[in-house]
Design an enzyme around this catalytic site. Structure first.
Site, mmCIF file in Angstrom:
data_model
loop_
_atom_site.group_PDB
_atom_site.id
_atom_site.type_symbol
_atom_site.label_atom_id
_atom_site.label_comp_id
_atom_site.label_asym_id
_atom_site.label_seq_id
_atom_site.Cartn_x
_atom_site.Cartn_y
_atom_site.Cartn_z
ATOM 1 N N ASP A 11 39.027 -2.146 52.873
ATOM 2 C CA ASP A 11 39.736 -3.108 53.135
ATOM 3 C C ASP A 11 41.399 -2.760 52.885
ATOM 4 O O ASP A 11 41.728 -2.659 51.565
ATOM 5 C CB ASP A 11 39.448 -4.475 52.555
ATOM 6 C CG ASP A 11 40.397 -5.669 53.231
ATOM 7 O OD1 ASP A 11 41.376 -5.726 53.659
ATOM 8 O OD2 ASP A 11 39.652 -6.852 53.379
ATOM 9 N N HIS A 14 39.645 -5.092 57.477
ATOM 10 C CA HIS A 14 40.132 -6.349 56.836
ATOM 11 C C HIS A 14 39.274 -7.604 57.187
ATOM 12 O O HIS A 14 39.121 -8.064 58.160
ATOM 13 C CB HIS A 14 41.527 -6.808 56.984
ATOM 14 C CG HIS A 14 42.206 -7.785 56.398
ATOM 15 N ND1 HIS A 14 41.753 -7.936 54.777
ATOM 16 C CD2 HIS A 14 42.873 -8.913 56.626
ATOM 17 C CE1 HIS A 14 42.516 -9.259 54.538
ATOM 18 N NE2 HIS A 14 42.815 -9.638 55.856
ATOM 19 N N SER A 71 40.797 -13.765 53.675
ATOM 20 C CA SER A 71 41.844 -13.276 53.088
ATOM 21 C C SER A 71 42.870 -14.173 52.386
ATOM 22 O O SER A 71 42.213 -14.842 51.472
ATOM 23 C CB SER A 71 43.047 -12.852 54.439
ATOM 24 O OG SER A 71 43.787 -12.024 54.149
#
Length: 518
Positions: A459, A486, A232
Site C-alpha cells: 500500500d 491502497h 484510509s
C-alpha cells in the site's frame, strides 16, 4: 494527513476510457447503548425523513447513481459547534440501500480522504456486494462527513476556474523568491476559505466533530451499536470513534490504516517511501513489456522517468481538450495510478504518449485525482482535504520542519525529486486561522470489542506497518494482504471479502496470522 481512497468504480472508468416515496426512521439507539450527552437529546432522538436521492447529487456521476430507486436519502441534523448545542446547526447527508433479508442493523462506510463522499461511494459498494450476506443483513449507509459532499454547510473555497489555475505549474523553487511564491499561494487559499466558508465552520469540521456526528447518525438510524467500515482516512475516524464511544461499538473494519501516533514528519516520509515502492513495482512490470517508455532496465527506470516528466516544466504536453499537461499535473496523474495495479496499464500508456509529446492519459488520471469532471467542474473533495487536515494535524509553522520533510521525502522517493532542491515553503495549515481540534495520538481503549485491521503489504498511501501499529494500539486483529494497492476490502478479492463478511455478519474474528493475496 495526506491520504486518499479512490473508489474502484472511478478507477475502472479511467481504465475504460483508455481502453418518490418518503419514509420515517425514529432514533432510538442512544438510550440502549448509553444516554445521549447532556443537551444533545433532541439530536440523538430525531426522526429521519427518507426520500429520493436525486436532490442530494453534487456531481454528474451522483445524478446517474442516485437514480436507482433502491436507494433513499435523508439528512441528519447536528450542532455546528457541540460546545453550543443550542446554536447553529449543520446537516449530514446519508444514503441508504436497504437490507434484503433478516436485518442486523446498519453498516456505515467512509471511503477516506479526508474530503471523500460516502454517499457517492456507497452505490459502488452496493453493487459489489449484491447477493452477499452483507447485502442481506445490513442497511448499507454512505454518509458525507460535515462540510463534505451533500452535507451542509459545504467546504467550498475555490471556483472551478481557480482550481484549474492552481493546477498550472508554479515556477517556484528553493530560492527565497520561490518559497515566497508558494507561501503566497497557501495564504491566498486560506483567505478564500475564511471569506467563502467562514471561521465558524472552519473551526468545527475536524475529525473530533465527525466522530460526534457519527454517533448521532448511529442513534438516528436506530442502531444500538455502530458497525463501521473505514478506508484510509476513514480508519482515523473509526479509531477516534472507538476512543470516544467504546461502549457503542459493535464491529469496526479499518482498512488502509492511518497511524494516529505517527508524527507529521515521519508520516510524510513513510508515505513517500511507500509511493517509491509502488513506482518500483510498476517499473519492474513495465520494463518487461514491449514499448515501455521507461526502457528495459528497472534499475534505470527513475532516470528514464525524469527524462520524460522534467521537460514539462518548460514545454507542457498537448491535451485534446485544449489544456496542456505540466509537470505538476503529470506527477498527480502518476501518483493516482500508483494507488492500484488496476491503473498500471493506463500509466504505461500515458508515459508512452508523453514520450511523443502527448498528455491525454496522464491528464485523465490527474483529473481523476483532482475530481474534475469532463465538463470542467470540480467537486469539493480536495478543498475539504486541507481544511479538515488542518484541524487534525499538529500545527507546524517552523520552515525548518518543512525543509526536513521535503529533504527526506526526496531521499526516499527519488522519482518525485524534480532536481530543484528541497523547499522550506509552508503549506496552508501553517497559516490556518483556528487551532487543531483533534489529538492525533490514540491512547489505549478499554472495553472495546475486537477490531479488524486490514493492511496491504504494498500500500503506497498508508504503508503496511501503520496497520500493524494500529492493530496493536487498538487491541485489534490484523489481516495481512499481499499485494500492491491502497485498501482492498470488498473490492472482489475472495479471501479478503470472506474474512471481512464473516467478521461483520457473525462477529467472527480471524485467527492471528491470517493472510490473503490479491
Amino acid at each position: 494527513m495526506d491520504v486518499r481512497h479512490a473508489a474502484p468504480a472511478a478507477a475502472l472508468a479511467v481504465l475504460a476510457l483508455v481502453a418518490a416515496c418518503t419514509t420515517t426512521t425514529t432514533g432510538r439507539g442512544a438510550a440502549a447503548a448509553g444516554a445521549a450527552p447532556p443537551g444533545l437529546e433532541a439530536f440523538y432522538d430525531q426522526d429521519l425523513s427518507w426520500g429520493p436521492c436525486a436532490p442530494f447529487a453534487v456531481t454528474a456521476d451522483d445524478t446517474d447513481a442516485y437514480a436507482d430507486p433502491a436507494l433513499d436519502c435523508s439528512r441528519v441534523t447536528v450542532p455546528l459547534d457541540y460546545a453550543q448545542p443550542g446554536g447553529e446547526t449543520a446537516t449530514i447527508g446519508v444514503l441508504r440501500k436497504r437490507a434484503t433479508g433478516d436485518r442486523i442493523g446498519s453498516l456505515l462506510i467512509n471511503p477516506g480522504g479526508p474530503g471523500a463522499s460516502g454517499m457517492s461511494y456507497a452505490p459502488s459498494i452496493a453493487g459489489q456486494i449484491v447477493g452477499t450476506p452483507l447485502a442481506e443483513r445490513f442497511d448499507l449507509i454512505g454518509f458525507d462527513p460535515r462540510g463534505v459532499g451533500a452535507s451542509e454547510p459545504a467546504i467550498d473555497c475555490e471556483t472551478d476556474a481557480e482550481r484549474d489555475q492552481e493546477r498550472a505549474d508554479i515556477d517556484a523553487d528553493a530560492s527565497p523568491e520561490g518559497v515566497a511564491l508558494l507561501e503566497a499561494d497557501s495564504q491566498e487559499f486560506v483567505a478564500r476559505c475564511v471569506e467563502r466558508v467562514g471561521v465558524d465552520v472552519l473551526a468545527n469540521v475536524g475529525t473530533r466533530d465527525v466522530v460526534r456526528d457519527l454517533d448521532v447518525v448511529r442513534a438516528a438510524l436506530g442502531d444500538d451499536e455502530l458497525t463501521f467500515l473505514g478506508y484510509s482516512y476513514g480508519t482515523f475516524i473509526g479509531a477516534k470513534y472507538a476512543q470516544a464511544f467504546p461502549r457503542n461499538v459493535r464491529a469496526l473494519v479499518l482498512d488502509g490504516a492511518v497511524d494516529p501516533a505517527q508524527s507529521a514528519v515521519e508520516s510524510a516520509v513513510a508515505q513517500n517511501a511507500g509511493f517509491q515502492l509502488a513506482f518500483d513495482a510498476f517499473a519492474a512490470d513495465c520494463t518487461t513489456q514491449p514499448g515501455c517508455a521507461l526502457g528495459t532496465d528497472p534499475a534505470r527506470a527513475v532516470d528514464a522517468f525524469k527524462a520524460l516528466v522534467l521537460p514539462l516544466y518548460d514545454a507542457p504536453a498537448a491535451v485534446p481538450d485544449g489544456r496542456t499537461l505540466g509537470y505538476a499535473d503529470a506527477m498527480t496523474g502518476v501518483i493516482q495510478a500508483l494507488y492500484s495495479e488496476q491503473l498500471w496499464e493506463p500509466l504505461r500508456l500515458g508515459l508512452s504518449e508523453l514520450a511523443v509529446g502527448q498528455g491525454r492519459v496522464l491528464m485523465l488520471l490527474a483529473d481523476l485525482y483532482e475530481s474534475r469532471a469532463e465538463d470542467g467542474t470540480y467537486d469539493d473533495s480536495l478543498e475539504a482535504f486541507p481544511v479538515i487536515s488542518c484541524l487534525d494535524e499538529e500545527r507546524l509553522t517552523d520552515p525548518a520542519v518543512f525543509l526536513e520533510i521535503d529533504t527526506r521525502a526526496r531521499e526516499v522517493a527519488p522519482f518525485r525529486d524534480d532536481g530543484r532542491g528541497p523547499t522550506a515553503a509552508r503549506p496552508p495549515c501553517a497559516f490556518w486561522p483556528v487551532p487543531p481540534t483533534t489529538e492525533p495520538a490514540l491512547p489505549s481503549v478499554a472495553g472495546l470489542p475486537p477490531v479488524l485491521v486490514v493492511s496491504v503489504t504494498g500500500d503506497p498511501a498508508t504503508p503496511y506497518e501503520a496497520g500493524v501499529r494500529l492493530a496493536d494500539q487498538i487491541g485489534g486483529v490484523l489481516l495481512s494482504v499481499e499485494g500492491n494497492q491502497h485498501t482492498v476490502a470488498l473490492s472482489g478479492v475472495p479471501c479478503v471479502d470472506d474474512v471481512v463478511t464473516r467478521y461483520l455478519v457473525d462477529l467472527a474474528v480471524p485467527d492471528d496470522g491470517t493472510s490473503c493475496t490479491i
